[in-house]
Write an enzyme that holds these catalytic residues in place. Sequence first.
Site, short mmCIF file in Angstrom:
data_model
loop_
_atom_site.label_atom_id
_atom_site.label_comp_id
_atom_site.label_asym_id
_atom_site.label_seq_id
_atom_site.Cartn_x
_atom_site.Cartn_y
_atom_site.Cartn_z
CG ASP A 3 -0.18 0.03 2.52
OD1 ASP A 3 1.06 0.01 2.49
OD2 ASP A 3 -0.83 0.09 3.57
CB CYS A 52 -4.70 1.62 3.44
SG CYS A 52 -5.23 1.00 1.84
#
Length: 259
Positions: A134, A193
């Site tokens: 991420d 995230c």
Amino acid sequence: MTTAPRELNDAELLRYSRHILLDEIGIEGQQKLAASTALIIGAGGLGAPATLYLAAAGVGRLVIVDHDTVELSNLQRQIVHDASRLGVPKAESARDTLAAINPLIEVIPVVARADDALLAQWVPQADVVLDCSDNFPTRHAVNRACVTARAPLVSGAAVRFDGQLTTFDSRDNATPCYHCLFPDEGDASDGPCATFGVFAPLTGIIGCAQAAEALKVLIGLGETLVGRLQLLDGKTLRWKELRYKKDPRCPVCGEQHGA
Ligand SMILES: [Zn+2]
């Protein structure tokens, strides 16, 4: 890495019979999967569905790299973990779930950050790599390791309502790498995230598509996404395709790289 197919036993022939019934896969394709190693970077929103399908589909060895532990806010989308695993390393939690689904495969949890040294150890052992991370520094590190080892790389991303998916295949020198597509290396801050929201099933759609790409690469089936970036708008569920090319001056895969 190229691995020789291996024979399937009766339990495997039955378990994978719906794959074997497909002409495009058959026993030969399933044998290739059984003999293959997939390296999955990240056991979060993308890694969860990707590893579930790779395990169920019979990829013989899954190596799952994640340094993090399961938190309550992960359970909204990271479906390989459950409420009994809070505080457990994600790689180990994933291993336990996958072993319960398919005890015929080997799952190796690696509880560590995917840094250059770790990637140099594991990427050369992989027949396919799935980037389910991420953050940009990890994505670029994974890309460098895959170009060096000439390992196919299936790359996915999901932030807010926006999904991305493409494949890089350094076995063919003429094809682009991640750096050709996204030259900006970004900074070393936390992943998106950590600060942005993400629509739960979007990670499922992209992660499952990564598993599909990885299986195709391992079997040599159909047409991969090399040179084609898929963009999914989660609000309309419309896919868009962008073509991209190798950058001959790319510092990772270009001519100066000396490949
Ligand atoms: Zn490149």
